[in-house]
Design an enzyme around this catalytic site. Structure first.
Site, PDB file in Angstrom:
ATOM      1  N   LYS A  80       0.860  -1.183   0.000  1.00  0.00           N
ATOM      2  CA  LYS A  80       0.000   0.000   0.000  1.00  0.00           C
ATOM      3  C   LYS A  80       0.900   1.238   0.000  1.00  0.00           C
ATOM      4  CE  LYS A  80      -4.089  -1.951   0.313  1.00  0.00           C
ATOM      5  NZ  LYS A  80      -5.191  -1.727  -0.664  1.00  0.00           N
ATOM      6  N   LYS A 124     -13.515  -7.392  -8.218  1.00  0.00           N
ATOM      7  CA  LYS A 124     -14.078  -7.746  -6.921  1.00  0.00           C
ATOM      8  C   LYS A 124     -15.481  -8.288  -7.184  1.00  0.00           C
ATOM      9  CE  LYS A 124     -11.700  -4.551  -3.763  1.00  0.00           C
ATOM     10  NZ  LYS A 124     -10.617  -4.023  -4.588  1.00  0.00           N
TER      11      LYS A 124
END
Length: 347
Positions: free
Chosen positions: A152, A254
């Site tokens: 991240k 997703k």
């Protein structure tokens, strides 16, 4: 002949809170779905996530409409949840699980071409700690067999993030894939600067470097080094607009947010024909949806490492996880349908 369709609520506790939009989430609430057709049972999961799907209340309302339509068959049931992504995911999964079980096939074979797939590669997410901690986490992931690590980025300065990535590259060597996810946090100038440094560090993919709306900006970033992946951007714009703008090399799928495995599988086929890659990940779901995501990945040809090892983010779950993770891969269940225990009776 109609379906027997039921649903019930659940709440799962997270190991640590996480931010989604403007909310801090400590639990994942959703609905377990049970479909029965000609004596065969299928299980689905609808777990809404703020900013990605409909609300919990709208999900429940749609599921009730689906139950009311069940006597008219699967087509009517799917019509009832067409505009609510999480509800549609849960209902379509339960129906697909039922049909795959009736056909005595694992769900991934029902979704794909019927070939047997034993394992799918998985990336390790090593977080957004400081350089030392991130490099240590990446090294640990490699020692456990992972060949792809995702960091991240975006909460620190560009220089700090590039340094973190450089430290990870030093820790894992040249043969391990390194990806980053900026969650749309950079300006265009910051993204250009970051991509230059990330390219020198051998980063393969930069996920969502700019806010979701910036299709032209993402198009301008392509070809400067790492591949550009869109996640939030896919949900906001859809495949057509992304392809028309040439805004991505990779799409992050997703299934919960897209409205089901069948929708995600169509995107895989479509984007493959257009020369784009697809990766599968989850929205921090329960074991039913996570297992389904593994089956989706297993149905994809030449699937790259996907973000499927997310069960550790939950403190409680719907049941036992049938997916083993070893040496950087998910071992795909080979039982009929999802291959999951009776979570309906366990909740």
């Amino acid at each position: 002949m109609g379906l027997d369709l039921q649903f019930r609520p659940f709440e799962l506790e997270l190991e640590q809170p996480f931010e989604s939009g403007d909310a801090t989430i400590t639990t994942r609430e959703g609905f377990l779905i049970r479909a029965e057709f000609q004596g065969v049972v299928g299980i689905g999961e609808a777990t809404p996530l703020p900013g990605w799907t409909e609300s919990l209340e709208d999900c429940e309302r749609a599921l009730q409409e689906a139950v009311d339509a069940a006597d008219d068959g699967s087509g009517a049931v799917l019509d009832a949840v067409e505009d609510t992504a999480a509800a549609r995911h849960g209902v379509s999964l339960a129906i697909s699980d039922c049909y795959a079980t009736r056909g005595a096939r694992p769900l991934y074979q029902y979704l794909g071409d019927g070939s047997r797939v034993a394992r799918v590669p998985v990336n390790s997410t090593v977080g957004d700690d400081d350089a030392d901690a991130t490099a240590a986490a990446a090294r640990d992931a490699v020692d456990r067999g992972f060949r792809s690590c995702k960091l991240k980025v975006g909460r620190r300065s560009v220089d700090e993030d590039v340094t973190r990535v450089e430290r990870v590259r030093e820790a894992v060597g040249d043969d391990v894939e390194v990806r980053v996810d900026a969650n749309g946090s950079w300006t265009f100038d910051e993204a250009v600067e970051a991509i230059r440094g990330l390219d020198e560090a051998g980063v393969s993919i930069v996920e969502q470097p700019l806010p979701a709306g910036a299709l032209e900006g993402h198009a301008d970033l392509r070809g400067r080094g790492p591949k550009i992946a869109l996640d939030e951007g896919l949900l906001e714009h859809g495949v057509d607009a992304i392809c028309e703008a040439s805004a991505a090399d990779v799409l992050i799928l997703k299934p919960m947010a897209l409205g089901g495995l069948d929708v995600a599988r169509e995107v895989v086929t479509w984007t493959g024909e257009l020369g784009l890659e697809s990766l599968v990940t989850t929205t921090i779901d329960g074991v039913v949806a996570r297992t389904a995501a593994v089956h989706l990945a297993a149905s994809m040809p030449d699937v790259p490492p996907c973000g499927l090892a997310t069960g550790e983010l939950l403190k409680t779950d719907l049941g036992r996880d049938p997916v083993l993770f070893e040496k950087g891969a998910a071992v795909v269940p080979q039982a009929k349908g999802l291959g999951i225990d009776d979570v309906w009776g366990a909740t």
